[in-house]
Design a protein around this motif. Structure first.
Motif, PDB file in Angstrom:
ATOM      1  N   SER A 156      49.343  30.035 -18.434  1.00  0.00           N
ATOM      2  CA  SER A 156      48.096  30.133 -17.995  1.00  0.00           C
ATOM      3  C   SER A 156      47.785  29.419 -16.826  1.00  0.00           C
ATOM      4  CB  SER A 156      46.959  30.188 -18.936  1.00  0.00           C
ATOM      5  OG  SER A 156      47.128  28.701 -19.566  1.00  0.00           O
ATOM      6  N   VAL A 157      47.094  29.573 -15.965  1.00  0.00           N
ATOM      7  CA  VAL A 157      46.440  28.788 -14.694  1.00  0.00           C
ATOM      8  C   VAL A 157      45.004  28.711 -14.649  1.00  0.00           C
ATOM      9  CG1 VAL A 157      47.117  30.285 -13.000  1.00  0.00           C
ATOM     10  CG2 VAL A 157      46.633  28.048 -12.366  1.00  0.00           C
ATOM     11  N   ALA A 158      44.434  27.557 -14.711  1.00  0.00           N
ATOM     12  CA  ALA A 158      43.000  27.615 -14.718  1.00  0.00           C
ATOM     13  C   ALA A 158      42.391  26.150 -14.071  1.00  0.00           C
ATOM     14  CB  ALA A 158      42.543  27.731 -16.221  1.00  0.00           C
ATOM     15  N   VAL A 159      41.107  26.054 -14.129  1.00  0.00           N
ATOM     16  CA  VAL A 159      40.439  24.906 -13.894  1.00  0.00           C
ATOM     17  C   VAL A 159      39.608  24.356 -15.004  1.00  0.00           C
ATOM     18  CG1 VAL A 159      38.639  24.009 -12.354  1.00  0.00           C
ATOM     19  CG2 VAL A 159      40.241  25.507 -11.317  1.00  0.00           C
ATOM     20  N   ASP A 160      39.352  22.967 -15.260  1.00  0.00           N
ATOM     21  CA  ASP A 160      38.873  22.411 -16.386  1.00  0.00           C
ATOM     22  C   ASP A 160      37.257  22.895 -16.023  1.00  0.00           C
ATOM     23  OD1 ASP A 160      37.561  20.909 -18.269  1.00  0.00           O
ATOM     24  OD2 ASP A 160      39.004  19.482 -18.031  1.00  0.00           O
ATOM     25  N   ASP A 161      36.678  23.840 -16.405  1.00  0.00           N
ATOM     26  CA  ASP A 161      35.538  24.324 -16.184  1.00  0.00           C
ATOM     27  C   ASP A 161      34.364  23.446 -17.057  1.00  0.00           C
ATOM     28  OD1 ASP A 161      35.624  26.254 -14.155  1.00  0.00           O
ATOM     29  OD2 ASP A 161      36.089  27.642 -15.762  1.00  0.00           O
ATOM     30  N   VAL A 162      34.839  22.758 -18.117  1.00  0.00           N
ATOM     31  CA  VAL A 162      33.828  21.943 -18.807  1.00  0.00           C
ATOM     32  C   VAL A 162      33.745  20.554 -17.926  1.00  0.00           C
ATOM     33  CG1 VAL A 162      33.724  20.566 -20.896  1.00  0.00           C
ATOM     34  CG2 VAL A 162      34.529  22.621 -21.412  1.00  0.00           C
ATOM     35  N   ALA A 163      34.835  20.044 -17.525  1.00  0.00           N
ATOM     36  CA  ALA A 163      34.692  19.034 -16.658  1.00  0.00           C
ATOM     37  C   ALA A 163      33.729  19.337 -15.435  1.00  0.00           C
ATOM     38  CB  ALA A 163      35.991  18.507 -16.020  1.00  0.00           C
ATOM     39  N   GLN A 191      34.523  31.376 -18.858  1.00  0.00           N
ATOM     40  CA  GLN A 191      34.111  30.178 -17.752  1.00  0.00           C
ATOM     41  C   GLN A 191      32.746  30.054 -17.612  1.00  0.00           C
ATOM     42  OE1 GLN A 191      35.528  33.336 -17.375  1.00  0.00           O
ATOM     43  NE2 GLN A 191      37.415  33.322 -16.136  1.00  0.00           N
ATOM     44  N   VAL A 192      31.825  30.620 -17.906  1.00  0.00           N
ATOM     45  CA  VAL A 192      30.369  30.276 -17.918  1.00  0.00           C
ATOM     46  C   VAL A 192      30.142  29.446 -19.137  1.00  0.00           C
ATOM     47  CG1 VAL A 192      28.044  31.322 -18.319  1.00  0.00           C
ATOM     48  CG2 VAL A 192      29.839  32.722 -16.852  1.00  0.00           C
ATOM     49  N   SER A 193      30.645  29.754 -20.319  1.00  0.00           N
ATOM     50  CA  SER A 193      30.339  29.065 -21.654  1.00  0.00           C
ATOM     51  C   SER A 193      30.904  27.601 -21.467  1.00  0.00           C
ATOM     52  CB  SER A 193      30.773  29.575 -22.775  1.00  0.00           C
ATOM     53  OG  SER A 193      32.386  29.685 -22.653  1.00  0.00           O
ATOM     54  N   GLN A 320      41.960  20.086 -11.831  1.00  0.00           N
ATOM     55  CA  GLN A 320      40.697  19.460 -11.687  1.00  0.00           C
ATOM     56  C   GLN A 320      39.872  19.739 -10.678  1.00  0.00           C
ATOM     57  OE1 GLN A 320      39.423  17.544 -14.534  1.00  0.00           O
ATOM     58  NE2 GLN A 320      41.408  18.189 -15.547  1.00  0.00           N
ATOM     59  N   PRO A 321      38.421  20.120 -11.024  1.00  0.00           N
ATOM     60  CA  PRO A 321      37.433  20.402  -9.935  1.00  0.00           C
ATOM     61  C   PRO A 321      37.048  19.310  -9.324  1.00  0.00           C
ATOM     62  CG  PRO A 321      36.409  20.415 -12.095  1.00  0.00           C
ATOM     63  CD  PRO A 321      37.585  19.926 -12.415  1.00  0.00           C
ATOM     64  N   GLU A 322      36.297  19.601  -8.000  1.00  0.00           N
ATOM     65  CA  GLU A 322      35.832  18.482  -7.262  1.00  0.00           C
ATOM     66  C   GLU A 322      34.325  18.799  -6.823  1.00  0.00           C
ATOM     67  OE1 GLU A 322      36.945  17.043  -2.683  1.00  0.00           O
ATOM     68  OE2 GLU A 322      38.073  18.522  -3.785  1.00  0.00           O
ATOM     69  N   LEU A 323      33.686  17.708  -6.866  1.00  0.00           N
ATOM     70  CA  LEU A 323      32.299  17.806  -6.457  1.00  0.00           C
ATOM     71  C   LEU A 323      32.062  17.924  -4.901  1.00  0.00           C
ATOM     72  CD1 LEU A 323      29.476  17.853  -7.186  1.00  0.00           C
ATOM     73  CD2 LEU A 323      29.192  15.103  -6.925  1.00  0.00           C
TER      74      LEU A 323
END
Length: 332
Positions: A156-163, A191-193, A320-323
């Motif tokens: 799998s490849v994903a982004v840490d949506d909780v973060a 993703q939404v949850s 990891q996401p970025e603001l």
């Protein structure tokens, strides 16, 4: 009648094997001979039967990509990244859209298998990964996209949506906002949850802050506009002072509804989205957002699929996401 490879060989005055070598870009063919073969192909209008060739070779040069909504610029960018990586190996990506419907997704998977794809990249329509696991067990490489699958053998490849959810609400709190709405849906979507979970974690750090959840049936501009119209209909003292939208399309729709009714963003209400699509920066009030590396998701997914096909270890990649702070949350 369509020209055959024998016709090309006869026109170019070479053997069928030489034509095959030219088509498959093998070394050992002189530029002169290669040019004669290409001239013959152009003159005869020859198109090789690649499907038959792939069946003989036992390997396809196409990869299936199943996305929930290709109209969403985020997923379009995922597809672009996948195509870029596939092109490095002279492969093509067949893109299909499930519309988030599990039954439609199942039919599309069958169709892709009939096309003898090398493997399938998929952003699943539901939490049930049984169909994907059965494909993998039957020998078709499967990689989950925008969906973390730790604890399963599926790469799998994903982004840490909780973060990511935590980043968004921490930013709103830092800007002094305390009555925050989370807008997204359906909440059954992973993703939404996950983004909601991160938002709740951030809110829990402040005793003076509250989070209201507004669920929508979808994540489009229209859904965001409808939510914005309901919000602006509230009494002024009943409105939130910030909205965290689970994607940028919702945020754009919300901004449209608020702007048309005189609610000022960010003065009256701060607004932040998720994905950082191009529309976010170009909005009438540039939108703050949580950036996901969409193209990198698609690129890495193809990497994982081809690595899995080569019998290397399956793996899970999590970015990891970025603001990205802009004017919609009163950023300087």
């Amino acid at each position: 009648m369509a020209a055959s490879i024998k016709d090309v060989a006869a026109r170019a005055a070479v053997s069928v094997g030489t034509v095959s070598n030219v088509l498959n870009r093998r070394v050992g063919v002189s530029p002169d001979v290669s040019q004669r073969v290409h001239d013959a192909i152009a003159e005869l209008g020859y198109v090789r039967n690649d499907a038959a060739r792939q069946l003989r070779a036992g390997k396809s040069r196409s990869i299936g990509l199943v996305l929930p909504d290709i109209g969403n610029p985020f997923f379009a960018e995922v597809a672009r990244g996948a195509e870029r990586r596939a092109a490095d190996d002279d492969m093509a990506v067949l893109i299909v859209t499930s519309d988030g419907d599990a039954a439609r997704e199942a039919r599309l998977l069958e169709l892709l298998l009939e096309q003898r794809v090398r493997g399938v990249l998929i952003s699943p329509a539901s939490e049930d990964l049984g169909a994907m696991q059965r494909l993998a067990d039957a020998g078709t490489a499967v990689v989950l996209v925008d969906r973390h699958s730790a604890g399963t053998p599926l790469p799998s490849v994903a982004v840490d949506d909780v973060a990511g959810g935590r980043l968004a609400v921490e930013h709103l709190l830092a800007m002094g906002r305390r009555r925050i709405v989370f807008l997204g849906g359906p909440l059954s979507a992973r993703q939404v949850s996950d983004r909601l979970e991160g938002a709740r974690e951030a809110i829990a750090t402040r005793d003076d802050a509250a989070l209201e959840v507004v669920e929508q049936a979808g994540m489009t501009v229209q859904h965001g506009r409808a939510a914005g119209e309901r919000l602006r209909a509230r009494a002024v003292d009943d409105r939130p002072d910030a909205v965290f939208a689970a994607n940028d399309l919702l945020a754009v729709g919300m901004l449209q509804a608020l702007s048309s009714s005189g609610v000022r963003v960010p003065d009256d209400l701060a607004l932040i989205g998720y994905d950082d699509i191009d529309f976010a920066a170009a909005a009438a009030v540039p939108l703050s957002s949580v950036r996901q590396p969409a193209a990198a998701l698609g690129f890495t997914a193809v990497d994982l699929l081809l690595a899995d096909d080569a019998d290397t270890d399956r793996s899970h990649v999590r970015f990891q996401p970025e603001l990205v702070a802009r004017a919609s949350t009163a950023a300087d």
